[in-house]
Design an enzyme around this catalytic site. Sequence first.
Site, PDB file in Angstrom:
ATOM      1  CG  HIS A 115      -8.586  46.671  43.099  1.00  0.00           C
ATOM      2  ND1 HIS A 115      -9.475  47.334  43.921  1.00  0.00           N
ATOM      3  CD2 HIS A 115      -8.111  45.637  43.839  1.00  0.00           C
ATOM      4  CE1 HIS A 115      -9.528  46.729  45.098  1.00  0.00           C
ATOM      5  NE2 HIS A 115      -8.712  45.689  45.072  1.00  0.00           N
ATOM      6  CD  GLU A 116      -6.303  42.633  42.384  1.00  0.00           C
ATOM      7  OE1 GLU A 116      -5.474  42.611  43.324  1.00  0.00           O
ATOM      8  OE2 GLU A 116      -7.533  42.497  42.566  1.00  0.00           O
TER       9      GLU A 116
HETATM   10 ZN   LIG Z   1      -8.238  44.541  46.753  1.00  0.00          ZN
END
Ligand SMILES: [Zn+2]
Length: 687
Positions: free
Chosen positions: A461-462
């Site tokens: 995600h990051e």
């Molecule tokens: Zn996010």
Amino acid sequence: MDNPLLDRDALPQFMRIRPEHVEPAVREQLSENRARIGELATLTAPTFATVVEPLEELHHRIARTWSPVSHLNAVVNSEALRAGYNACLPLLSAYQTDLAQSEPLYRAYHTIAEQEGVELGPVQRRLIEHAVRDFRLAGVGLPPERKERFKTAMLELAQLQAKFEENVLDATNAWSRHVTDADELRGLNEMLIEQARRRAAEQDVAGWVLRLDQPTYVAVVTDAESAALRRAFYEAWSTRASDRGPSAGRWDNTAVMEEILKRRHEVARLLDFPNYAQYALATRMAHSVDQVLGFLHELAAAARAAAQAEFAELEAFAARKLEAWDVGFYAERLQRERFRVSQEELRPYFPLPRVLEGLFEVAERLFGVRIRERAGVPVWHPDVRFFEIAAASGEPLGSFYLDAYARPNKRSGAWMDECIGRKRLAAGSALPVAYLVCNFLPPGAERPALLTHDDVVTLFHEFGHGLHHLLTRVDYPSIAGINGVAWDAVELPSQFLENYAWDAQVLQRISGHFATAAPLPPDQQQRLIATRSFHAGLSMMRQLEFALFDFRIHTEYTPERGGRILEILREVRHEVAVVPVPEWNRFPNSFGHIFAGGYAAGYYSYKWAEVLAADAFAAFEEAGVFDRSTAQRFLDAILSRGGSRDALEAFIEFRGRRPDVRALLKQHGIERVAPKQYDADGAGEPA
Ligand SMILES: [Zn+2]
């Protein structure tokens, strides 16, 4: 130059930055900026080159000075650094307000936009449109009295929101449960029980004292076998800062919420928006109230049958009628029984070095980039690593730091932030630099850092946010990377990349037992993948309840009728709630996302961006998840464009059509659930 925060020639010299550098550097940069802005505001014939570009450069400079400060404050916090940081907050806030309400600059942007015979490219036009919009939304164009009232309302709003938060905090801190019968603790983990025993000893009482902090609350309602204990926690939690429950009336937020809605409505009306929701939408991808409500209703209609079936199945599994405080407990047991997957058992298969290698491979295969570690770069902690990202041709694109492990004085959670933004201006160029920060369990003496699959998803995600920042092709800082991207679209690249952490091919690549190097066995892979859609219908309906409630109270407020908070909540629940909720539940009174934080009229964004991400990923599933030409189109249309174009137009260019909610439903397996004509209340409605 003595102050490393004013050195803009190289990467930040983290080890040289001292707390005493912070305020002088910020003051110096701000006064330099203010002086320069004063000159720009008096130009008689403003142009893009003489006003906009220099302002972009000033924006870049202050960000360049401030970014390492706020980053260090988050990852290696200390008393002295916090003091320097806090001393700068009002200075920066005053600077930003003055800039946003500057009438001469506002007029200059208007003049530039309307200049005849001057060729501005679409990106430049977009930048100016954005800036003009933001001037307007900061109240620049209002007559003096309304401008004043706007400022006051904004200040009052900030104070009310702080009060809301204080009430929730105080109510949470005030409650605890004194347990004297060990039986009541059955099911809870040893760490928690030990903590409770220590607390009782500190208070000189027998037995155990359980507090109402979030980890304890979640553990109790998920694991405690005692229904009485679960109920007590559920009641205390869901009535915080309200007129009900164990602390009824003591920190009641009811009036505060009413005042907040009143001020928000006033702010919107001062700027001639019909309501606060419409005001908030002025900077979003969604354009109208009806569009957002229609979107939420569409999802609700689609997920209702699945949610009802899931709940019926859960009651059958528990062999009894379930109350609100039973649902988490039985859901956990059902999931464990069905999938035989435990996050802790997965850890040995996900050593961080193997996961990173696999993650970089995903980015390299998709976007043709190369990622290489570089040693010897100044960092703020010895565990931090630095990587460079380049195009296949070798052309450098940017770089990023990875600060992976939890440690004291580091903020919890995971995030991506901008260290340096990309720019190509007359005053000079810069390549983007990102911070990727996580809080994983550090390595042991004999083993590498081992991640749960939840951690793996977080890292993907990051890294998705990181690619958005690093692969931008926009030259102007205010709309490069994640800057200027509509707030309900900014989670698209991050949630998009999460999909790869659930792909069997990728799981094969990123897993390798730290002792034997064996990848995760196929049957375990399949069971892990299957957990992704467990109770997807129920969790969707719950999110929709929050989103609809938030959006409706910010749409329907009127000075005559007020906020009607509980009334609207009841209507929303009647429409979308599947799990029964007790009459005394007062969840709005502690709903900090919308009353204290930035999600006002914006809770829907979670689902909105999730649809974009799922639908974008579906294009990859159709062509092959590593299809180069699809990835190139995604890069060209969305990932590299920052805020330089409308988010919907960008999506349509990539997908050839508007977003389709079915992609999300399919991803969560909701489509596959046969509609059952079942209703928990026995009212039965055909789906
Ligand atoms: Zn996010």
